[in-house]
Design a protein around this motif. Sequence first.
Motif, PDB file in Angstrom:
ATOM      1  N   LEU A   8      -4.389   2.984  -9.823  1.00  0.00           N
ATOM      2  CA  LEU A   8      -5.189   2.132  -8.932  1.00  0.00           C
ATOM      3  C   LEU A   8      -5.963   1.087  -9.725  1.00  0.00           C
ATOM      4  O   LEU A   8      -6.085  -0.067  -9.304  1.00  0.00           O
ATOM      5  N   ARG A  45      -7.633   6.308  -0.201  1.00  0.00           N
ATOM      6  CA  ARG A  45      -7.762   4.870  -0.465  1.00  0.00           C
ATOM      7  C   ARG A  45      -6.712   4.070   0.305  1.00  0.00           C
ATOM      8  O   ARG A  45      -6.373   2.952  -0.053  1.00  0.00           O
ATOM      9  N   GLU A  84      -5.766   7.621 -10.408  1.00  0.00           N
ATOM     10  CA  GLU A  84      -6.930   6.760 -10.653  1.00  0.00           C
ATOM     11  C   GLU A  84      -6.578   5.615 -11.595  1.00  0.00           C
ATOM     12  O   GLU A  84      -6.980   4.463 -11.376  1.00  0.00           O
ATOM     13  N   HIS A 131       0.831  -1.209   0.000  1.00  0.00           N
ATOM     14  CA  HIS A 131       0.000   0.000   0.000  1.00  0.00           C
ATOM     15  C   HIS A 131       0.865   1.258   0.000  1.00  0.00           C
ATOM     16  O   HIS A 131       0.562   2.251   0.671  1.00  0.00           O
TER      17      HIS A 131
END
Length: 337
Positions: free
Chosen positions: A312, A94, A309, A66
């Motif tokens: 991800l 996120r 975005e 992460h």
Amino acid sequence: MNSRKTITIKEVAKVAGVSVTTVSRYLNGNLGKMSVATQQKIQQVIRDLNYRPSAAAKSMRSDSTHIIGVIVGDISNVFASMLFTGMYKTLQPRNYSVMLLNADNDADAERECVEKLLQQNVDGLIIQPSRGNFEDYYPIVNAHTPLAFVDRYVDATPSSVIHVTSDNYEASRRMCEELAGKGYRHIVVVSTTTVGTSAQIPRIHAITETARRLGLRLSVLDLAGGDDAWLADALRAIRTTSGEDRTAVVSLMGPLLLRVLAASRMLGLEFPRDMGLLSFDDWEWGEYVGQGIDLILQDPETIGRRAGEALLAMIRKQPPDDNEIVVPTKRIPGRSL
């Protein structure tokens, strides 16, 4: 029946004359203590043997950390700061940590940054690239790390890599046509291309091609190594030789606009009385200079957001349909033309 022999990692190691562990480290991008010569040898053997890592080799990376690694070309530039803001606003909610490194527009420094981040087993990388050949980024692909480039251009980027840029070429073409429509016959471009991947390069290409098509005169002033006094001398000489042709100065990035304004003050020039002025910019401060400067406004925060975005989505194994993402610029009218 397919009789093609499957090449194993052990065979790659044997031909390269290194250990299996070393080949594994190369495949996973752990290059910190590996010499360039060893990397090149392994890479060549992989090509010669047409080796394709197995599913087991692809799964050698540890579980998700992460962590997203971000490398910018020049951390002191407002554009880079706004890029990072867009990425952070997308990734942090996120539950991703973001590691930001500065390459200082240097290929070797960027290579070291990539190695450091791959050693951290980051889940993905977003890079404002300083190297123009995609082969330089093979360690990232070999590590099976999702990758997105922002702002700048890298030749032969594969479809598996995201590319997020402004509409540099089209915006420059439209700008050139607008200047011609306003009666300007001489365009003076002010640039400074410190790296071969610079977003200024497609802008220069578009202006050059459009000026030729429209029969406009074009001068390009590269400020690399030149100070404001040099720019003032260059603008003075251009005014002397322009004759009756209306001249417009075009700055290809926000920091250059400041230098154009400084040089213009030295000469006592006023826009648009003496010359027209238009600039690419990253935020709208130019609106408040004089009666307002005509701008082509980039949106670095949106570029950063779209890159975050897309990255991800790649991490989730759901990549965008198109790896080329173009963020439109915005024409901000002023009173300098």
